[in-house]
Structure formats: C-alpha cells, structure tokens
Design a protein around this motif. Sequence first.
Motif, PDB file in Angstrom:
ATOM      1  N   LYS A  81      31.653 -19.608 -16.900  1.00  3.86           N
ATOM      2  CA  LYS A  81      30.272 -19.950 -17.221  1.00  3.86           C
ATOM      3  C   LYS A  81      29.696 -18.812 -18.038  1.00  3.86           C
ATOM      4  CE  LYS A  81      29.223 -23.131 -13.550  1.00  3.86           C
ATOM      5  NZ  LYS A  81      28.288 -23.499 -12.504  1.00  3.86           N
ATOM      6  N   GLU A  82      29.322 -19.127 -19.250  1.00  7.54           N
ATOM      7  CA  GLU A  82      28.765 -18.137 -20.155  1.00  7.54           C
ATOM      8  C   GLU A  82      27.244 -18.235 -20.123  1.00  7.54           C
ATOM      9  OE1 GLU A  82      30.266 -17.162 -24.412  1.00  7.54           O
ATOM     10  OE2 GLU A  82      28.854 -18.817 -24.596  1.00  7.54           O
ATOM     11  N   PRO A  83      26.552 -17.115 -19.946  1.00 10.24           N
ATOM     12  CA  PRO A  83      25.087 -17.172 -19.914  1.00 10.24           C
ATOM     13  C   PRO A  83      24.524 -17.622 -21.261  1.00 10.24           C
ATOM     14  CG  PRO A  83      25.891 -14.957 -19.368  1.00 10.24           C
ATOM     15  CD  PRO A  83      27.065 -15.777 -19.747  1.00 10.24           C
ATOM     16  N   VAL A  91      19.288 -12.935 -22.443  1.00  9.62           N
ATOM     17  CA  VAL A  91      19.903 -13.862 -21.507  1.00  9.62           C
ATOM     18  C   VAL A  91      18.820 -14.658 -20.784  1.00  9.62           C
ATOM     19  CG1 VAL A  91      21.277 -14.040 -19.385  1.00  9.62           C
ATOM     20  CG2 VAL A  91      21.952 -12.434 -21.177  1.00  9.62           C
ATOM     21  N   LYS A  95      20.745 -20.017 -16.618  1.00 11.98           N
ATOM     22  CA  LYS A  95      21.202 -21.030 -17.579  1.00 11.98           C
ATOM     23  C   LYS A  95      22.570 -20.625 -18.124  1.00 11.98           C
ATOM     24  CE  LYS A  95      17.385 -23.484 -17.666  1.00 11.98           C
ATOM     25  NZ  LYS A  95      17.293 -24.880 -17.371  1.00 11.98           N
ATOM     26  N   PHE A  96      23.545 -21.545 -18.012  1.00  6.81           N
ATOM     27  CA  PHE A  96      24.911 -21.270 -18.434  1.00  6.81           C
ATOM     28  C   PHE A  96      25.486 -22.465 -19.174  1.00  6.81           C
ATOM     29  CE2 PHE A  96      24.055 -18.981 -14.524  1.00  6.81           C
ATOM     30  CZ  PHE A  96      24.503 -17.710 -14.814  1.00  6.81           C
ATOM     31  N   ARG A  97      26.566 -22.203 -19.895  1.00  2.63           N
ATOM     32  CA  ARG A  97      27.371 -23.281 -20.467  1.00  2.63           C
ATOM     33  C   ARG A  97      28.813 -23.011 -20.075  1.00  2.63           C
ATOM     34  NH1 ARG A  97      30.011 -22.745 -25.730  1.00  2.63           N
ATOM     35  NH2 ARG A  97      29.955 -20.561 -26.320  1.00  2.63           N
ATOM     36  N   GLU A  98      29.568 -24.076 -19.840  1.00  2.00           N
ATOM     37  CA  GLU A  98      30.964 -23.920 -19.459  1.00  2.00           C
ATOM     38  C   GLU A  98      31.820 -23.738 -20.703  1.00  2.00           C
ATOM     39  OE1 GLU A  98      32.198 -27.103 -16.903  1.00  2.00           O
ATOM     40  OE2 GLU A  98      31.105 -26.266 -15.202  1.00  2.00           O
TER      41      GLU A  98
END
Length: 160
Positions: A81-83, A91, A95-98
């Motif tokens: 999971k990237e912020p 940041v 909130k993240f994206r896979e």
Amino acid sequence: MKPRKKIDNEKYTDEELKQALIQANGQPTKAAEILGVTYSSVYSRTRKKPELLEVQKAYRARVFNEVANTMTLIAMAGIIKEPLTDEDGTVIQGKFREVTVDYKTRMQAMQSIMSTFRVEDGITDKLDLTTAGNPLSSNINIEIIDKREQVRTDDDDTNN
C-alpha cells in the motif's frame, strides 16, 4: 526528543540512555545522536550495564520482528500500500493505493532489508567453523549445502 549539544560522556543518566535506546529502537548510533554524545560512550555504557544492553537488544529484536512480519506479508501477497500524496507531495493521512510488486523485486527487497540486522537478531551471512575453539586444518574440504527446509529441532528428535 531533539538532539542535545555534545556533553561529557558521564553527564547523562542510565535512565536517559535507556529512553534514548527505546526511542532509537535499540540503535546505539541514533541513541548517541539523541543524547548528543559519542557512539563510543553509548557503546561503552551499554556494555558495562547489562540492563541497558538488554533494552538495546529487546528493542532491536522488536523492530526485527516487525520488519520480518511485514516483509513476509509483502512477499506472500505481492502487493504494497503506497501512501497517496496531494499536489504538493504531502502524504494524505489514511489514503493509500495498492501497488503490485513482482516476485524478483520482493525477494531482493526482503534480502536487502533483512541483511541490515545483526546476528543477535537472527540473521547472519557468515559461518564460523572451529574445532574446540581452534581453526580447522587447511587440508579439510567443506561443502555447505543449504537445506533450511529440512532443518530439525531438538523437539523433532524427541518425537521420533
């Protein structure tokens, strides 16, 4: 805690060193920076005081376990999971994206991160071969075969 100005090595208490080691996750170099003293001062004091050495080892072991668990999850799942960041690059909390990570990259990252830990934390990349404390004869040939999946414990021996 903000690093203090360099002080005399004896002008900080064991409790201050303990708190610095906790804050630095057992890393003596960072603890020395926090206290504003030399690494050799921290190293020397922790070696003279077994209770401080135990704090250092305990916090390093805790970090090792956290990193090992995280790396295992990443290796198995293949996803991190990237912020997310806003347009300024800040940041966004929570909130993240896979992001999918390929196998080779996962294994290289795991090896790199885990190799940063010392032998007392469970990782070593060297083998010391001795006989009763003396080096082995130079005419002995040794073949090392990695059979980690076949490692037996004392418990295995008693169950057979």
